[in-house]
Scaffold this active site. Structure first.
Site, mmCIF file in Angstrom:
data_model
loop_
_atom_site.group_PDB
_atom_site.id
_atom_site.type_symbol
_atom_site.label_atom_id
_atom_site.label_comp_id
_atom_site.label_asym_id
_atom_site.label_seq_id
_atom_site.Cartn_x
_atom_site.Cartn_y
_atom_site.Cartn_z
ATOM 1 N N CYS A 113 43.919 28.343 40.713
ATOM 2 C CA CYS A 113 44.047 26.909 40.426
ATOM 3 C C CYS A 113 43.033 26.122 41.253
ATOM 4 C CB CYS A 113 45.463 26.426 40.714
ATOM 5 S SG CYS A 113 46.695 26.970 39.504
ATOM 6 N N CYS A 124 47.625 28.183 44.872
ATOM 7 C CA CYS A 124 47.103 29.228 43.991
ATOM 8 C C CYS A 124 45.574 29.263 44.073
ATOM 9 C CB CYS A 124 47.551 28.981 42.555
ATOM 10 S SG CYS A 124 46.792 30.097 41.363
ATOM 11 N N HIS A 174 40.740 41.011 33.430
ATOM 12 C CA HIS A 174 39.483 41.523 33.963
ATOM 13 C C HIS A 174 38.640 42.059 32.809
ATOM 14 C CE1 HIS A 174 40.878 41.811 38.265
ATOM 15 N NE2 HIS A 174 42.044 41.786 37.646
ATOM 16 N N ASN A 228 46.655 43.161 35.385
ATOM 17 C CA ASN A 228 47.587 43.731 36.350
ATOM 18 C C ASN A 228 48.781 42.786 36.405
ATOM 19 O OD1 ASN A 228 45.701 45.737 37.026
ATOM 20 N ND2 ASN A 228 44.716 44.375 38.490
ATOM 21 N N HIS A 277 45.286 36.629 34.744
ATOM 22 C CA HIS A 277 43.847 36.760 34.549
ATOM 23 C C HIS A 277 43.558 38.133 33.973
ATOM 24 C CE1 HIS A 277 44.809 38.102 38.635
ATOM 25 N NE2 HIS A 277 43.759 38.905 38.578
ATOM 26 N N HIS A 311 48.360 34.292 39.147
ATOM 27 C CA HIS A 311 47.929 33.391 38.077
ATOM 28 C C HIS A 311 47.293 34.356 37.080
ATOM 29 C CE1 HIS A 311 45.921 29.358 36.904
ATOM 30 N NE2 HIS A 311 45.618 30.223 35.947
ATOM 31 N N ASP A 319 34.085 38.204 39.319
ATOM 32 C CA ASP A 319 34.944 38.703 40.380
ATOM 33 C C ASP A 319 34.111 38.847 41.653
ATOM 34 O OD1 ASP A 319 36.448 40.750 42.042
ATOM 35 O OD2 ASP A 319 37.818 40.567 40.346
ATOM 36 N N THR A 347 47.144 40.687 42.756
ATOM 37 C CA THR A 347 47.107 40.042 44.066
ATOM 38 C C THR A 347 47.082 38.522 43.964
ATOM 39 O OG1 THR A 347 44.689 40.233 44.158
ATOM 40 C CG2 THR A 347 45.981 42.017 45.181
#
Length: 112
Positions: A7, A4, A100, A85, A98, A96, A30, A93
């Site tokens: 990770c 990941c 934004h 997403n 997240h 894990h 990002d 994509t």
């Protein structure tokens, strides 16, 4: 999760531009920003989606929301959009969870 990406960033194996590091949550910029401020808020524990996190660890989701607000307060005057997403067809994509944090100016498209 050895494979990941997030990770590995959290573990320090891959560099990240961290803006926040706490016991349960981290946040980093990002690498392909979609707004003047584009920060990812990520739980340290590996969970694949926001719905799974809400079901299994709502306190960590709340900690993510608090972190998102504090980042926005510091970087965007408190104004921000927080996007998750979920699933490949929705643009996820990295699997894990997240959120934004987008801000730093007038943002385009809005669902309202």
């Amino acid at each position: 999760m050895d494979s990941c990406l997030f990770c590995r960033i959290i573990a320090g194996e891959i560099p990240g531009d961290f803006v926040l590091q706490e016991d349960d949550v981290v946040a980093f910029r990002d690498i392909n920003p979609k707004a003047p401020v584009h920060v990812l808020v990520v739980p340290r524990m590996h969970v694949s989606s926001v719905s799974e996190l809400a079901r299994t660890s709502p306190a960590i989701l709340a900690a993510m929301a608090d972190a998102a607000q504090r980042i926005a307060d510091a970087e965007t005057g408190g104004h921000f959009r927080w996007i998750f997403n979920t699933g490949e067809n929705a643009g996820q994509t990295v699997f894990h969870v997240h959120g934004h944090v987008l801000g730093g100016g007038t943002l385009g498209w809005s669902p309202a």
